[in-house]
Design a protein around this motif. Structure first.
Motif, mmCIF file in Angstrom:
data_model
loop_
_atom_site.group_PDB
_atom_site.id
_atom_site.type_symbol
_atom_site.label_atom_id
_atom_site.label_comp_id
_atom_site.label_asym_id
_atom_site.label_seq_id
_atom_site.Cartn_x
_atom_site.Cartn_y
_atom_site.Cartn_z
ATOM 1 N N ASN A 240 1.209 -0.743 0.018
ATOM 2 C CA ASN A 240 -0.209 -0.170 0.226
ATOM 3 C C ASN A 240 0.915 1.115 -0.244
ATOM 4 N N LEU A 241 1.784 0.873 0.712
ATOM 5 C CA LEU A 241 2.294 2.469 0.393
ATOM 6 C C LEU A 241 3.567 2.434 -0.975
ATOM 7 N N TYR A 242 3.927 1.672 -1.410
ATOM 8 C CA TYR A 242 4.685 1.936 -2.665
ATOM 9 C C TYR A 242 4.395 3.241 -3.689
ATOM 10 N N ILE A 243 3.251 3.648 -4.124
ATOM 11 C CA ILE A 243 3.639 4.759 -5.259
ATOM 12 C C ILE A 243 3.746 5.855 -4.187
ATOM 13 N N PRO A 244 3.451 5.953 -3.281
ATOM 14 C CA PRO A 244 3.799 7.105 -2.099
ATOM 15 C C PRO A 244 4.866 7.219 -1.585
ATOM 16 N N SER A 245 5.663 5.668 -1.400
ATOM 17 C CA SER A 245 7.749 5.499 -1.289
ATOM 18 C C SER A 245 7.956 6.068 -2.912
ATOM 19 N N LYS A 246 7.801 5.750 -3.825
ATOM 20 C CA LYS A 246 8.025 5.504 -5.564
ATOM 21 C C LYS A 246 8.188 7.109 -5.624
ATOM 22 N N LEU B 19 8.354 9.647 -3.357
ATOM 23 C CA LEU B 19 8.960 10.716 -2.127
ATOM 24 C C LEU B 19 10.603 10.062 -2.447
ATOM 25 N N ILE B 20 11.002 8.878 -2.466
ATOM 26 C CA ILE B 20 12.411 8.860 -3.273
ATOM 27 C C ILE B 20 12.712 9.848 -4.248
ATOM 28 N N ILE B 21 11.636 9.597 -5.555
ATOM 29 C CA ILE B 21 11.438 10.694 -6.334
ATOM 30 C C ILE B 21 12.342 12.266 -6.624
ATOM 31 N N ILE B 22 11.264 12.612 -5.447
ATOM 32 C CA ILE B 22 11.375 13.465 -4.382
ATOM 33 C C ILE B 22 13.057 14.044 -4.181
ATOM 34 N N GLY B 23 13.406 13.293 -3.056
ATOM 35 C CA GLY B 23 14.860 12.984 -2.995
ATOM 36 C C GLY B 23 15.454 13.186 -3.806
ATOM 37 N N ALA B 24 15.685 12.205 -4.685
ATOM 38 C CA ALA B 24 16.548 12.444 -5.467
ATOM 39 C C ALA B 24 16.931 13.685 -5.914
ATOM 40 N N LEU B 25 16.096 14.639 -6.776
ATOM 41 C CA LEU B 25 15.431 15.567 -7.440
ATOM 42 C C LEU B 25 16.313 16.354 -6.430
ATOM 43 N N ASN B 26 15.803 16.525 -5.006
ATOM 44 C CA ASN B 26 16.709 17.349 -4.155
ATOM 45 C C ASN B 26 17.745 17.542 -3.950
ATOM 46 N N TRP B 27 18.395 15.574 -3.810
ATOM 47 C CA TRP B 27 20.555 15.723 -3.655
ATOM 48 C C TRP B 27 20.436 15.894 -5.463
ATOM 49 N N GLY B 28 19.575 15.829 -6.542
ATOM 50 C CA GLY B 28 20.476 16.663 -7.288
ATOM 51 C C GLY B 28 20.947 17.483 -7.615
ATOM 52 N N LEU B 29 20.375 18.698 -6.923
ATOM 53 C CA LEU B 29 19.703 19.938 -6.880
ATOM 54 C C LEU B 29 20.636 20.487 -6.571
ATOM 55 N N GLY C 145 12.491 5.184 1.930
ATOM 56 C CA GLY C 145 13.517 4.919 1.186
ATOM 57 C C GLY C 145 13.804 3.185 1.962
ATOM 58 N N VAL C 146 13.794 3.105 3.563
ATOM 59 C CA VAL C 146 13.116 2.112 3.718
ATOM 60 C C VAL C 146 12.531 1.192 4.069
ATOM 61 N N ILE D 16 13.531 -0.569 0.852
ATOM 62 C CA ILE D 16 14.041 -1.838 0.793
ATOM 63 C C ILE D 16 13.646 -3.095 1.333
ATOM 64 N N MET D 17 12.119 -3.487 2.116
ATOM 65 C CA MET D 17 12.058 -3.929 2.993
ATOM 66 C C MET D 17 10.937 -4.504 1.760
ATOM 67 N N LYS D 18 10.805 -4.054 0.343
ATOM 68 C CA LYS D 18 9.853 -4.990 -0.292
ATOM 69 C C LYS D 18 10.933 -5.339 -1.009
ATOM 70 N N TYR D 19 12.322 -5.049 -1.337
ATOM 71 C CA TYR D 19 13.009 -5.504 -2.251
ATOM 72 C C TYR D 19 13.295 -6.605 -0.995
ATOM 73 N N LYS D 20 13.497 -6.901 -0.450
ATOM 74 C CA LYS D 20 13.957 -8.156 0.887
ATOM 75 C C LYS D 20 12.813 -8.829 0.425
ATOM 76 N N ALA D 21 11.240 -8.094 0.775
ATOM 77 C CA ALA D 21 10.299 -9.234 0.306
ATOM 78 C C ALA D 21 10.127 -9.778 -0.831
ATOM 79 N N GLN D 22 10.350 -9.303 -1.541
ATOM 80 C CA GLN D 22 10.695 -10.224 -3.292
ATOM 81 C C GLN D 22 11.421 -10.759 -3.180
ATOM 82 N N CYS D 23 12.388 -10.990 -2.761
ATOM 83 C CA CYS D 23 13.653 -11.922 -2.407
ATOM 84 C C CYS D 23 12.920 -13.263 -1.820
ATOM 85 N N LEU D 24 13.082 -13.223 -0.630
ATOM 86 C CA LEU D 24 11.569 -13.707 0.170
ATOM 87 C C LEU D 24 10.892 -15.144 -0.862
#
Length: 94
Positions: A11-17, A19-29, A60-61, A64-72
């Motif tokens: 349920n948090l996948y799209i909002p997390s994505k 927020l990560i895009i916002i963070g990446a753009l901010n760090w790029g700037l 971001g956390v 990472i949890m979603k990625y770990k769950a996919q691996c399991l």
């Protein structure tokens, strides 16, 4: 009536994505222009800026949890290979 879903990583996948895009753009700037967009909009040390930075970190956390769950779910950790019984050579002959 619709059933309320419990809070899960899916349920948090799209909002997390987002927020990560916002963070990446901010760090790029910050890296390219030395300009912190979040701080410019909401104030350098305001509560809202700190909240946004915290939410980006939590997103971001969550990813990472979603990625770990996919691996399991797949049954084997990333990078491990199981022997299939076939051996292949560079010439393509089996």
């Amino acid at each position: 009536m619709h059933k309320m879903n419990k809070l899960s990583i899916d349920n948090l996948y799209i909002p997390s994505k987002l927020l990560i895009i916002i963070g990446a753009l901010n760090w790029g700037l910050v890296g390219l222009l030395n300009f912190d967009l979040v701080a410019a909009i909401f104030g350098k040390k305001s509560f809202v800026s700190r909240l946004i930075y915290t939410l980006v970190g939590l997103a971001g956390v969550c990813m990472i949890m979603k990625y770990k769950a996919q691996c399991l779910v797949k049954g084997q950790p990333k990078g491990e290979r199981k022997y299939s019984g076939k051996q292949y050579s560079w010439s393509g002959i089996q």
